[in-house]
Design a protein around this motif. Structure first.
Motif, PDB file in Angstrom:
ATOM      1  N   ALA A 174       0.823  -1.208   0.000  1.00  0.00           N
ATOM      2  CA  ALA A 174       0.000   0.000   0.000  1.00  0.00           C
ATOM      3  C   ALA A 174       0.858   1.259   0.000  1.00  0.00           C
ATOM      4  O   ALA A 174       1.969   1.282   0.522  1.00  0.00           O
ATOM      5  N   ALA A 175       0.323   2.322  -0.601  1.00  0.00           N
ATOM      6  CA  ALA A 175       0.967   3.632  -0.606  1.00  0.00           C
ATOM      7  C   ALA A 175       0.346   4.498   0.483  1.00  0.00           C
ATOM      8  O   ALA A 175      -0.827   4.309   0.839  1.00  0.00           O
ATOM      9  N   PRO A 176       1.094   5.455   1.037  1.00  0.00           N
ATOM     10  CA  PRO A 176       0.548   6.309   2.107  1.00  0.00           C
ATOM     11  C   PRO A 176      -0.728   7.040   1.727  1.00  0.00           C
ATOM     12  O   PRO A 176      -1.628   7.197   2.525  1.00  0.00           O
ATOM     13  N   GLY A 177      -0.840   7.491   0.499  1.00  0.00           N
ATOM     14  CA  GLY A 177      -2.017   8.246   0.085  1.00  0.00           C
ATOM     15  C   GLY A 177      -3.155   7.393  -0.436  1.00  0.00           C
ATOM     16  O   GLY A 177      -4.140   7.908  -0.943  1.00  0.00           O
ATOM     17  N   GLY A 178      -3.027   6.060  -0.323  1.00  0.00           N
ATOM     18  CA  GLY A 178      -4.049   5.164  -0.860  1.00  0.00           C
ATOM     19  C   GLY A 178      -3.558   4.454  -2.104  1.00  0.00           C
ATOM     20  O   GLY A 178      -2.632   4.917  -2.789  1.00  0.00           O
TER      21      GLY A 178
END
Length: 469
Positions: free
Chosen positions: A361-365
């Motif tokens: 997953a990426a921090p911003g979604g």
């Protein structure tokens, strides 16, 4: 997981309908205030429907002839309009004016049917997206090759060998899409839809104009009441039957827009109730589209006769600059449309991956850049490979039309309407609706089988990366 909201599918282009015409003001549901009217909704319908599907209508008419061709075009128009009316009544749950709104097609299916219907709906949409990616790739590459082909004929004469290796253009289109697929928030570029709309109208109008010009000035092909003749244009009656059913799939593809009706309806202001406005918009949109399709199909058939090409623009070489411009419009339309169309699939898959494997997953979604790069590249490569192995325009459109027509255009709207109105089982209305659904199911099976047969026949003489057209 069903596709996210904001997709448009069908014979043409794709627009993010969640970009409304409001000015930041919120309505009672906490969404941006809707200002759409019957005219804006009709415009959305026309823009969504008219597109690459129009290119195959002359060929479809050549298989059906002057009697069945126009009748079937009108029949598909009537079925599409009727099921759109059923679906528009399912926009709200309960009261048609104040009930809970469904913002997407999938939400409506979940609200009224639930269970396995939702997963079947998601499967049909994903299959349609993947197949349309292949169809867009084939169409765009064929148009790119046609540009050089028409220039070659202009400068060296129509007797010259100007055939082009379309596989080269398919791979080039795939490379461009690999690059574009990595752009963040590509689906939020609203101007892309505007360009695509202008392009689709441009090449469709040029096709009609060129067909009209050739019909008036000649030379024209031989036309018949019943289309391609056995022993003259086709080998035997079996081939005639297969091509007739394949033509049904091509027409179904051209009319496929029901899947985005809910998104269009969600832009309408109320009162009056959105379903009333949507009915008016649907009849305007379908009537306008049908008139345009009649012109393109009938004029194209009149110009080329039973030998009409699968893609109407492939039959014109002069004036070469106008033919080139039309093909450039197709390429530009489909370069952007490919990305806009597949964004919901990208987002849905990446959301699932991020939920299943937090490490991706990426921090911003969504997913991180590495996973995004690898999976999107592989996905586009798979579509490109499919287009190289199956570069058959009419057969692929027939398959796409059959996949989208019965389940998404007829089955779900009918079942949701029955559930909403609580229509008694085996009543007259129930029997009529289910008979319509079953009839359309038979059309889907016939068109799908014929299109698969068309692919099978084409593969007998096809050598990947070597066949020229």
């Amino acid at each position: 997981m069903p596709p996210e909201q904001g997709i448009m599918s069908g014979g043409a282009m794709d627009i993010d309908m969640q970009t409304h015409d409001g000015h930041g003001e919120l309505d009672d549901d906490g969404k941006e205030k809707r200002t759409g009217t019957v005219w804006t909704a009709a415009a959305h319908i026309i823009t969504a429907v008219i597109g690459s599907g129009v290119l195959s209508l002359a060929w479809a008419m050549a298989q059906l002839g002057w009697v069945a061709g126009p009748v079937i075009l009108l029949l598909f128009a009537a079925i599409t309009y009727y099921t759109c009316c059923l679906l528009s009544d399912c926009y709200r749950v309960g009261d048609p004016a104040t009930g809970k709104r469904n913002y997407t097609y999938t939400e409506a299916v979940e609200s009224y049917l639930g269970g396995w219907y939702v997963f079947f709906c998601g499967f049909c949409q994903y299959a349609n997206m993947f197949g349309t990616g292949i169809g867009y790739t084939i169409t765009a590459s064929a148009s790119a090759a046609a540009i050089l082909k028409s220039n070659c004929f202009h400068w060296h004469g129509h007797e010259a060998d100007c055939s082009q290796n379309t596989s080269t253009y398919i791979v080039a289109f795939g490379v461009v899409q690999v690059i574009f697929s990595q752009l963040p928030n590509f689906h939020e570029l609203w101007w892309l839809s505007v360009i695509a709309a202008v392009m689709s109208f441009s090449y469709a109008t040029i096709a009609v104009g060129l067909a009209l010009g050739q019909t008036i000035s000649g030379p024209t092909g031989k036309t018949t009441l019943y289309g391609a003749q056995v022993g003259v244009d086709v080998v035997d009656s079996t081939q005639k039957i297969w091509l007739t059913f394949q033509a049904l799939g091509n027409i179904a593809f051209a009319y496929s827009y029901t899947i985005i009706l809910i998104e269009i309806q969600d832009t309408l202001r109320s009162p009056p109730a959105e379903n009333k406005t949507m009915r008016q918009a649907s009849i305007l949109g379908v009537a306008t589209t049908t008139a345009f399709y009649m012109m393109c199909g009938c004029l194209g058939y009149a110009a080329f006769g039973n030998a009409a090409p699968g893609n109407i623009l492939a039959g014109f070489y002069e004036p070469y600059w106008l033919v080139d411009f039309a093909n450039v419009c197709i390429v530009l339309h489909l370069v952007g449309g490919f990305q806009v169309f597949l964004q919901p699939l990208f987002a849905a898959v990446e959301a699932g991956v991020a939920d299943q494997w937090p490490c991706a997953a990426a921090p911003g979604g969504g997913v991180n850049s590495v996973v995004r790069l690898v999976w999107r590249t592989l996905f586009v490569a798979l579509i490109t490979l499919g287009a190289v192995l199956l570069p058959f325009f009419n057969s692929i459109l027939g398959i796409l039309g059959s996949v989208a027509f019965w389940p998404l255009t007829v089955f779900f709207p009918v079942e949701m309407y029955i559930r909403q109105r609580e229509i008694p089982r085996f009543s007259g209305t129930w029997m009529a609706l289910e008979t319509l659904s079953f009839f359309c199911f038979l059309i889907t099976i016939a068109a799908g089988a014929a299109s698969v047969q068309g692919v099978r026949d084409s593969l007998k003489n096809y050598v990947p990366f070597q066949t020229r057209s």
